[in-house]
Design an enzyme around this catalytic site. Structure first.
Site, PDB file in Angstrom:
ATOM      1  N   ASP A 166      49.351  39.546  47.704  1.00 29.54           N
ATOM      2  CA  ASP A 166      49.231  39.882  46.268  1.00 29.54           C
ATOM      3  C   ASP A 166      50.374  40.788  45.826  1.00 29.54           C
ATOM      4  OD1 ASP A 166      45.997  39.211  45.454  1.00 29.54           O
ATOM      5  OD2 ASP A 166      46.501  39.377  47.576  1.00 29.54           O
ATOM      6  N   ASP A 195      48.932  34.803  46.528  1.00 29.63           N
ATOM      7  CA  ASP A 195      49.315  35.403  45.255  1.00 29.63           C
ATOM      8  C   ASP A 195      50.721  35.972  45.352  1.00 29.63           C
ATOM      9  OD1 ASP A 195      46.947  34.607  44.158  1.00 29.63           O
ATOM     10  OD2 ASP A 195      46.168  36.615  43.759  1.00 29.63           O
ATOM     11  N   TYR A 198      52.815  35.900  40.460  1.00 33.58           N
ATOM     12  CA  TYR A 198      51.974  36.191  39.287  1.00 33.58           C
ATOM     13  C   TYR A 198      52.586  35.648  37.995  1.00 33.58           C
ATOM     14  CZ  TYR A 198      48.828  38.960  42.107  1.00 33.58           C
ATOM     15  OH  TYR A 198      47.912  39.349  43.048  1.00 33.58           O
ATOM     16  N   ASN A 232      44.863  32.217  44.225  1.00 33.05           N
ATOM     17  CA  ASN A 232      44.452  31.716  42.906  1.00 33.05           C
ATOM     18  C   ASN A 232      45.589  31.741  41.895  1.00 33.05           C
ATOM     19  OD1 ASN A 232      43.737  34.641  43.349  1.00 33.05           O
ATOM     20  ND2 ASN A 232      43.478  34.583  41.121  1.00 33.05           N
ATOM     21  N   HIS A 233      46.542  32.662  42.041  1.00 34.82           N
ATOM     22  CA  HIS A 233      47.663  32.709  41.098  1.00 34.82           C
ATOM     23  C   HIS A 233      48.701  31.638  41.376  1.00 34.82           C
ATOM     24  CE1 HIS A 233      46.717  36.233  38.633  1.00 34.82           C
ATOM     25  NE2 HIS A 233      46.116  36.704  39.708  1.00 34.82           N
ATOM     26  N   HIS A 317      42.848  33.378  51.294  1.00 32.64           N
ATOM     27  CA  HIS A 317      43.140  34.298  50.190  1.00 32.64           C
ATOM     28  C   HIS A 317      41.913  35.099  49.778  1.00 32.64           C
ATOM     29  CE1 HIS A 317      45.202  36.139  46.907  1.00 32.64           C
ATOM     30  NE2 HIS A 317      44.303  35.703  46.046  1.00 32.64           N
ATOM     31  N   HIS A 326      35.199  44.396  42.639  1.00 37.82           N
ATOM     32  CA  HIS A 326      36.109  43.347  42.192  1.00 37.82           C
ATOM     33  C   HIS A 326      36.050  42.169  43.170  1.00 37.82           C
ATOM     34  CE1 HIS A 326      39.140  42.170  39.382  1.00 37.82           C
ATOM     35  NE2 HIS A 326      40.073  41.988  40.298  1.00 37.82           N
ATOM     36  N   HIS A 327      35.779  40.988  42.655  1.00 36.65           N
ATOM     37  CA  HIS A 327      35.675  39.760  43.448  1.00 36.65           C
ATOM     38  C   HIS A 327      34.547  39.804  44.474  1.00 36.65           C
ATOM     39  CE1 HIS A 327      39.272  38.430  41.506  1.00 36.65           C
ATOM     40  NE2 HIS A 327      40.057  39.294  42.124  1.00 36.65           N
ATOM     41  N   HIS A 354      43.490  38.851  47.638  1.00 37.05           N
ATOM     42  CA  HIS A 354      42.666  38.694  46.446  1.00 37.05           C
ATOM     43  C   HIS A 354      42.151  40.015  45.879  1.00 37.05           C
ATOM     44  CE1 HIS A 354      40.804  36.134  43.571  1.00 37.05           C
ATOM     45  NE2 HIS A 354      39.562  36.276  43.990  1.00 37.05           N
ATOM     46  N   HIS A 356      42.582  43.780  45.331  1.00 32.00           N
ATOM     47  CA  HIS A 356      43.802  44.584  45.337  1.00 32.00           C
ATOM     48  C   HIS A 356      43.531  45.965  45.922  1.00 32.00           C
ATOM     49  CE1 HIS A 356      45.276  41.870  41.800  1.00 32.00           C
ATOM     50  NE2 HIS A 356      45.231  41.244  42.974  1.00 32.00           N
TER      51      HIS A 356
END
Length: 467
Positions: A166, A195, A198, A232-233, A317, A326-327, A354, A356
């Site tokens: 990321d 990732d 971005y 995902n990005h 990921h 988060h997530h 994923h 951060h």
């Protein structure tokens, strides 16, 4: 292959730490609090994005492993104005003989963007454990780089991996990459857990940001392989822009040797490197029963020879275990599908991004849970992997700071900071993992753990008991 004096001496040195399992401080939530500054993008005129001088000079140069065994390198680069040459000139250090490899060139369009000329060239049949120089470009705009091939696969071959995820292209991203480059334990290959640029966070999925990211990471990725995982990005699915083909920029720019491991997609594949067997999975492709990824993984796990490559590593990921808000629970469906396999085959460590932030788990599993019996709390399992989330590269979306409370028992250490990891494999049974927090102008090793290879330690204990 016999176990030499260095191996035996090393085991005696650390075995008192490891006899009862991995040595770690369980259940730590770090008290370190980062300065609450935003993750600002570096301006486009930053030196890290600089276009190399010369007409049509190659840029965004990066390499990855080019085959299954480890004695091929896939070189990729972009020329902005015209195709130029897709040939790579290469030679071994201290050799006067120079060879050529011919590659391919492609372009793609995304909404209102047209890429430069993207070159991919695989250099094959290289000598293991050898430094090579290589040159791309033509005329006065040629550029020269180098790489070192890994040792031939073997059970006690030491090797060091860097871990980054990321990353993005902010000031924090630059700090992460700088700290990795300056690490006292030198990574020889980067395991990248997804990732990348971005670009999809910018208006109209601005693909210029793929170009800037490629130039930013070139300073490392042109000299040592980065093993790519899609996040995902990288999906870049935008039907409102007329872009309905997922992963289009990523798969055009970042080629991987997926065919060498009989994969049907560049989004999942495997490689051998030194004493490690690395399986890359795709969190954002179909992975349910009977899908291509499922069937491939079922066959792939059967192929692994732990007497040759004892360390079995999975890159994904989306984390399977995560105690950040988060997530939270996003990896649950993949856990349901594959956790039993991870335990059965004694996978050593699963790296993910994923989220951060950073987190390391205990060796636990939840394979007993079947929705009927109510046994839904993960329990210690010495055959299970260690799960490490390292999605803390420094991208513009900032840190994930919210955590579930109380800290669950499966979580050994967690901290909302940017950073990178180092996995230093010593031999067939022991490896050292350290996580380096970005702290201003220097990196601090904030968490570390000695990892035991469960396949070998359980095998050794069984053989001793039966003798």
């Amino acid at each position: 292959m016999g176990i030499g004096w260095n191996y035996a001496g090393f085991v005696l040195l650390v075995v008192f730490l490891l006899d009862a399992g991995d040595f770690c401080d369980g259940g730590v939530t770090s008290s370190f609090v980062r300065t609450k500054n935003i993750s600002a993008d570096m301006p486009l005129d930053s030196d890290v994005f600089q276009v190399p001088p010369g007409y049509n000079a190659p840029q965004q140069v990066h390499i990855t492993q080019g085959d299954y065994e480890g004695n091929a390198v896939l070189v990729s680069w972009t020329t902005p104005d015209e195709p130029g040459s897709s040939t790579v000139l290469y030679w071994a250090e201290n050799s006067k003989t120079k060879s050529h490899a011919k590659g391919i060139v492609l372009t793609y369009k995304y909404f209102n963007y047209t890429s430069g000329y993207i070159h991919h060239c695989t250099i094959k049949n290289l000598t293991f454990d050898t430094k090579y120089y290589y040159e791309v470009g033509i005329g006065n705009s040629t550029r020269q780089f180098w790489f070192v091939t890994p040792p031939r696969a073997g059970p006690d071959v030491p090797y060091t991996f860097g871990l980054i995820g990321d990353l993005g292209q902010t000031y924090h991203s630059n700090r992460t990459l700088t700290h990795y480059e300056l690490s006292p334990i030198k990574g020889q290959t980067v395991l990248y857990v997804g990732d990348l640029s971005y670009a999809d966070d910018y208006p109209f999925h601005d693909n210029v940001r793929w170009d800037t990211w490629g130039r930013f990471t070139e300073r490392s990725a042109a000299y040592q392989p980065w093993i790519w995982t899609a996040g995902n990005h990288e999906i870049d699915f935008a039907p409102d822009l007329g872009e309905s083909k997922p992963f289009k920029p990523y798969t055009n720019r970042y080629h991987v040797p997926f065919l060498a491991s009989a994969s049907t997609s560049p989004l999942w594949y495997s490689i051998k490197r030194a004493s490690a067997y690395i399986i890359v999975m795709s969190s954002y492709s179909a992975y349910d029963k009977y899908t291509p990824q499922y069937k491939w993984l079922a066959n792939e796990l059967l192929k692994v020879n732990r007497t040759e490559t004892p360390w079995l590593i999975v890159l994904i990921h989306c984390p399977i275990y995560n105690s950040y808000i988060h997530h939270y629970m996003e990896g649950e469906t993949m856990r349901v599908m594959y956790e039993a396999w991870f335990v059965e085959y004694k996978i050593d460590v699963v790296f993910a991004g994923h989220v951060h932030a950073y987190e390391r788990s205990e060796r636990i599993s939840n394979i007993a849970y079947d929705i009927v019996n109510g046994n839904c709390t993960p329990i210690p399992n010495e055959s299970a992997p260690v799960y490490i989330t390292i999605g803390d590269g420094g991208n513009q979306e900032g840190l994930a700071t919210g955590m579930t409370e109380p800290q669950p028992s499966y979580s050994a250490y967690r901290e909302a900071s940017f950073g990178h990891g180092i996995l230093d494999i010593k031999n067939r049974t022991h490896a050292y993992f350290g996580w380096n927090r970005n702290q201003d102008a220097y990196a601090v090793e904030a968490d570390s753990v000695w990892l035991q290879n469960r396949y070998w330690t359980s095998s050794e204990k069984s053989s001793i008991a039966s003798s």
